[in-house]
Design an enzyme around this catalytic site. Structure first.
Site, short mmCIF file in Angstrom:
data_model
loop_
_atom_site.label_atom_id
_atom_site.label_comp_id
_atom_site.label_asym_id
_atom_site.label_seq_id
_atom_site.Cartn_x
_atom_site.Cartn_y
_atom_site.Cartn_z
N HIS A 1 45.11 49.30 36.27
CA HIS A 1 44.43 48.47 37.28
C HIS A 1 44.74 48.96 38.68
O HIS A 1 45.89 49.22 39.02
CB HIS A 1 44.86 47.00 37.13
CG HIS A 1 44.22 46.31 35.97
ND1 HIS A 1 44.58 46.60 34.66
CD2 HIS A 1 43.23 45.40 35.90
CE1 HIS A 1 43.83 45.87 33.84
NE2 HIS A 1 43.01 45.14 34.56
N PRO A 2 43.70 49.06 39.52
CA PRO A 2 43.93 49.43 40.92
C PRO A 2 44.55 48.25 41.66
O PRO A 2 44.31 47.10 41.29
CB PRO A 2 42.52 49.70 41.44
CG PRO A 2 41.66 48.77 40.64
CD PRO A 2 42.29 48.70 39.26
N GLN B 1 35.14 46.84 42.26
CA GLN B 1 34.60 46.77 43.63
C GLN B 1 33.94 45.41 43.88
O GLN B 1 34.17 44.76 44.90
CB GLN B 1 33.55 47.89 43.81
CG GLN B 1 32.84 47.91 45.13
CD GLN B 1 33.72 48.43 46.26
OE1 GLN B 1 34.49 49.36 46.06
NE2 GLN B 1 33.61 47.82 47.42
N ARG B 2 33.13 44.97 42.89
CA ARG B 2 32.43 43.70 43.02
C ARG B 2 33.43 42.54 43.07
O ARG B 2 33.30 41.62 43.87
CB ARG B 2 31.46 43.54 41.84
CG ARG B 2 30.26 42.70 42.13
CD ARG B 2 29.17 42.79 41.09
NE ARG B 2 29.61 42.80 39.73
CZ ARG B 2 29.38 43.79 38.85
NH1 ARG B 2 28.73 44.86 39.23
NH2 ARG B 2 29.80 43.70 37.61
N GLU B 3 34.42 42.59 42.20
CA GLU B 3 35.40 41.50 42.12
C GLU B 3 36.22 41.40 43.41
O GLU B 3 36.41 40.30 43.95
CB GLU B 3 36.32 41.73 40.92
CG GLU B 3 35.60 41.55 39.60
CD GLU B 3 36.19 42.32 38.41
OE1 GLU B 3 35.66 42.19 37.30
OE2 GLU B 3 37.19 43.06 38.59
N PHE C 1 50.50 44.49 40.49
CA PHE C 1 50.14 43.07 40.43
C PHE C 1 48.69 42.94 39.98
O PHE C 1 47.79 43.56 40.57
CB PHE C 1 50.30 42.46 41.83
CG PHE C 1 49.82 41.04 41.94
CD1 PHE C 1 50.50 40.01 41.32
CD2 PHE C 1 48.68 40.74 42.69
CE1 PHE C 1 50.06 38.69 41.43
CE2 PHE C 1 48.23 39.43 42.81
CZ PHE C 1 48.93 38.41 42.18
N LEU D 1 45.54 40.23 38.96
CA LEU D 1 45.04 38.86 39.12
C LEU D 1 43.52 38.92 39.04
O LEU D 1 42.91 39.85 39.57
CB LEU D 1 45.46 38.35 40.50
CG LEU D 1 44.97 36.98 40.92
CD1 LEU D 1 45.91 35.90 40.38
CD2 LEU D 1 44.92 36.87 42.44
N1 LIG Z 1 45.17 44.58 40.53
C1 LIG Z 1 44.17 43.83 40.03
O1 LIG Z 1 44.34 42.68 39.68
N2 LIG Z 1 42.97 44.41 39.93
C2 LIG Z 1 41.90 43.77 39.28
N3 LIG Z 1 41.67 42.38 39.47
C3 LIG Z 1 40.35 42.15 39.47
O2 LIG Z 1 39.81 41.05 39.50
N4 LIG Z 1 39.68 43.34 39.42
C4 LIG Z 1 40.58 44.37 39.42
O3 LIG Z 1 40.38 45.57 39.47
#
Ligand SMILES: NC(=O)N[C@H]1NC(=O)NC1=O
Length: 173
Positions: free
Chosen positions: A67-68, A85-87, A119, A121
């Protein structure tokens, strides 16, 4: 999209469509495809989550590491996956001021140093004020508890992404 459509997909199509349900982990969609036919769309989701739950600790940590960072360098560079990107944009993380961005960068770095994974989320269920608050709160948790919270967030992100792909045939989370 209904379950007949999902069950009719060949391997390539399935991985093309569902490959980023779990961020940057197309292997999971590849493994789930082997479990066809699915009895319904909830069953499809269950297979994604069962695969994750069955992984050893190293595999679950590996998922988190794919996850980025939220509001991290990839958001600035524009190299996120379209879903991420959208999130992140939807949560307002594109519009942070310099001080907010710096605070999040510091918290992300402290979190990574403490737990050894980033982290995570579900940004779509949060916003730019809640993200740093939640990050600061979770920084104080124990590692085992935090790993479990983070994996729950991975599932929330996956569930929302599945709902986007499946449309009205899938109950909204
Ligand atoms: N770090 C992290 O939570 N990244 C993620 N969260 C999210 O909603 N989209 C993501 O890429």
């Amino acid at each position: 999209m209904d379950i007949e459509k999902v069950n009719s997909m060949d391997f390539r199509e399935f991985v093309d469509v569902f490959g980023n349900v779990i961020e940057r982990c197309p292997l999971i969609a590849a493994a789930v495809w082997s479990q066809r036919p699915f009895s319904n769309l909830e069953d499809l989701e269950k297979h994604f989550f069962a695969f994750i739950d069955a992984l050893p600790l190293s595999g679950r940590e590996g998922i988190l590491r794919c996850h980025p960072d939220l509001a991290g360098p990839e958001l600035q560079r524009g190299t996120l996956t379209p879903e991420s990107q959208r999130e992140q944009s939807g949560a307002g993380l594109m519009n942070l001021g310099a001080a907010e961005r710096l605070r999040l960068a510091e918290l992300n770095a402290r979190y990574q140093a403490r737990f050894g994974f980033p982290f995570v989320l579900a940004a779509r269920l949060s916003d730019r004020e809640a993200v740093p608050r939640e990050l600061a709160r979770r920084l104080r948790c124990l590692r085992a508890q935090e790993l479990s919270t983070a994996m729950d967030e991975v599932k929330k992100i996956g569930r929302l992404r599945l709902a986007d792909l499946l449309g009205s045939d899938f109950p909204k989370p």
